[in-house]
Design an enzyme around this catalytic site. Structure first.
Site, PDB file in Angstrom:
ATOM      1  N   LYS A  42      -5.866  95.984  22.573  1.00  0.00           N
ATOM      2  CA  LYS A  42      -7.172  96.248  21.997  1.00  0.00           C
ATOM      3  C   LYS A  42      -8.197  95.217  22.426  1.00  0.00           C
ATOM      4  CE  LYS A  42      -4.963  97.695  17.678  1.00  0.00           C
ATOM      5  NZ  LYS A  42      -4.780  97.314  16.247  1.00  0.00           N
ATOM      6  N   GLU A  98      -9.380  92.896  31.424  1.00  0.00           N
ATOM      7  CA  GLU A  98      -8.564  92.157  30.461  1.00  0.00           C
ATOM      8  C   GLU A  98      -9.451  91.144  29.736  1.00  0.00           C
ATOM      9  OE1 GLU A  98      -6.345  91.819  28.406  1.00  0.00           O
ATOM     10  OE2 GLU A  98      -4.436  91.462  29.402  1.00  0.00           O
ATOM     11  N   ASP A  99      -9.180  90.943  28.474  1.00  0.00           N
ATOM     12  CA  ASP A  99      -9.972  89.974  27.710  1.00  0.00           C
ATOM     13  C   ASP A  99      -9.661  88.547  28.125  1.00  0.00           C
ATOM     14  OD1 ASP A  99      -7.402  90.167  26.686  1.00  0.00           O
ATOM     15  OD2 ASP A  99      -7.996  90.382  24.603  1.00  0.00           O
ATOM     16  N   ASP A 102      -3.518  84.332  29.707  1.00  0.00           N
ATOM     17  CA  ASP A 102      -2.922  83.144  29.119  1.00  0.00           C
ATOM     18  C   ASP A 102      -1.688  82.787  29.967  1.00  0.00           C
ATOM     19  OD1 ASP A 102      -2.811  81.271  26.987  1.00  0.00           O
ATOM     20  OD2 ASP A 102      -1.362  82.489  25.914  1.00  0.00           O
ATOM     21  N   LYS A 130      -7.143  81.066  30.772  1.00  0.00           N
ATOM     22  CA  LYS A 130      -6.557  79.781  30.365  1.00  0.00           C
ATOM     23  C   LYS A 130      -5.536  79.384  31.429  1.00  0.00           C
ATOM     24  CE  LYS A 130      -6.397  80.476  25.323  1.00  0.00           C
ATOM     25  NZ  LYS A 130      -5.360  80.743  24.286  1.00  0.00           N
ATOM     26  N   ASP A 158      -8.301  88.756  18.608  1.00  0.00           N
ATOM     27  CA  ASP A 158      -7.917  88.703  17.198  1.00  0.00           C
ATOM     28  C   ASP A 158      -6.965  87.560  16.899  1.00  0.00           C
ATOM     29  OD1 ASP A 158      -5.723  89.921  18.702  1.00  0.00           O
ATOM     30  OD2 ASP A 158      -4.804  90.220  16.737  1.00  0.00           O
TER      31      ASP A 158
HETATM   32  P1  XMP Z   1      -0.514  86.547  28.445  1.00  0.00           P
HETATM   33  O1  XMP Z   1       0.148  85.311  27.897  1.00  0.00           O
HETATM   34  O2  XMP Z   1       0.453  87.646  28.660  1.00  0.00           O
HETATM   35  O3  XMP Z   1      -1.446  86.978  27.262  1.00  0.00           O
HETATM   36  O4  XMP Z   1      -1.373  86.242  29.654  1.00  0.00           O
HETATM   37  C1  XMP Z   1      -2.430  87.898  27.415  1.00  0.00           C
HETATM   38  C2  XMP Z   1      -2.741  88.530  26.088  1.00  0.00           C
HETATM   39  O5  XMP Z   1      -2.506  87.630  25.017  1.00  0.00           O
HETATM   40  C3  XMP Z   1      -3.542  87.628  24.095  1.00  0.00           C
HETATM   41  N1  XMP Z   1      -4.080  86.246  23.989  1.00  0.00           N
HETATM   42  C4  XMP Z   1      -4.894  85.822  23.041  1.00  0.00           C
HETATM   43  N2  XMP Z   1      -5.430  86.487  22.011  1.00  0.00           N
HETATM   44  N3  XMP Z   1      -6.574  84.527  21.378  1.00  0.00           N
HETATM   45  C5  XMP Z   1      -6.267  85.826  21.187  1.00  0.00           C
HETATM   46  O6  XMP Z   1      -6.786  86.418  20.260  1.00  0.00           O
HETATM   47  C6  XMP Z   1      -6.071  83.789  22.391  1.00  0.00           C
HETATM   48  O7  XMP Z   1      -6.383  82.607  22.527  1.00  0.00           O
HETATM   49  C7  XMP Z   1      -5.179  84.484  23.264  1.00  0.00           C
HETATM   50  N4  XMP Z   1      -4.507  84.096  24.368  1.00  0.00           N
HETATM   51  C8  XMP Z   1      -3.849  85.202  24.772  1.00  0.00           C
HETATM   52  C9  XMP Z   1      -4.553  88.616  24.607  1.00  0.00           C
HETATM   53  O8  XMP Z   1      -4.445  89.803  23.859  1.00  0.00           O
HETATM   54  C10 XMP Z   1      -4.189  88.891  26.032  1.00  0.00           C
HETATM   55  O9  XMP Z   1      -4.354  90.235  26.393  1.00  0.00           O
HETATM   56 MG    MG Z   2      -4.219  90.088  20.940  1.00  0.00          MG
END
Ligand code: XMP
Ligand code: MG
Length: 179
Positions: A42, A98-99, A102, A130, A158
């Protein structure tokens, strides 16, 4: 809700400015390609809505929902497709919206899935990045802001399904999620 925020990292105005820049680049790069723009639900829903208004070429949209985090603030490494695409990606130019990236696990999984479905090209636009937390090698072709290693919320993101409607991106007070 606002009192749970320790610090605002980027304001609504700053974010809109960045999205305009991204949109200008994408408008040039996707001219004549009729890309399929995929929103990763989402978290990316607000970014997607604002971004496509700034991409001034014909395109199509679709949505995909994956889960990787549940109620936690760390990636489990397990990615599950909750909602798949409605249209085939074979032979298409795919732009994944993508938002935040990470660990990179979610996206590398998605890219893998789309490659196996024979997409023609796959690129990623991520509003937040990040890089310090990457566990797999992955750099988005289009990126907005680099963020520190802090859990952030707002602008679609979120914590336990809350704070998505904040118009800015900010750092949540640690006591909110450590309790
Ligand atoms: P990865 O670790 O797979 O993560 O690259 C990507 C997804 O993890 C969520 N994400 C976050 N959501 N605050 C959030 O609300 C954060 O700081 C955060 N870091 C990662 C996000 O949904 C993303 O699609
Ligand atoms: Mg999330």
């Amino acid at each position: 809700m606002y009192s749970d925020i320790q610090e605002v990292l980027y304001s609504e105005e700053q974010i809109q400015g960045k999205i305009k820049e991204l949109g200008e680049k994408l408008s040039i790069d996707y001219e004549g390609k009729n890309p399929l723009v995929i929103c990763v639900l989402k978290g990316a829903f607000i970014f997607m809505a604002d971004l496509v208004k700034q991409i001034r070429v014909p395109l199509e949209l679709d949505f995909m929902a994956v889960s990787s985090y549940g109620q936690s603030t760390r990636s489990s490494g397990v990615v599950k497709i909750i909602k798949d695409l409605d249209v085939p990606v074979e032979g298409r130019h795919i732009l994944i919206v993508e938002d935040i990236i990470d660990s990179g696990l979610t996206l590398s999984y998605l890219i893998d899935v789309l490659e196996r479905r024979n997409a023609k090209t796959i690129s990623v636009v991520a509003l937040f990045n990040k890089p310090a937390r990457r566990t797999v090698e992955l750099e988005p072709e289009y990126a907005g802001y680099v963020l520190p290693d802090e859990f952030v919320v707002g602008y679609g993101l979120d914590y336990a399904e809350k704070y998505r409607n904040l118009p800015f991106i900010g750092i949540l007070k640690p006591e909110i999620y450590s309790s």
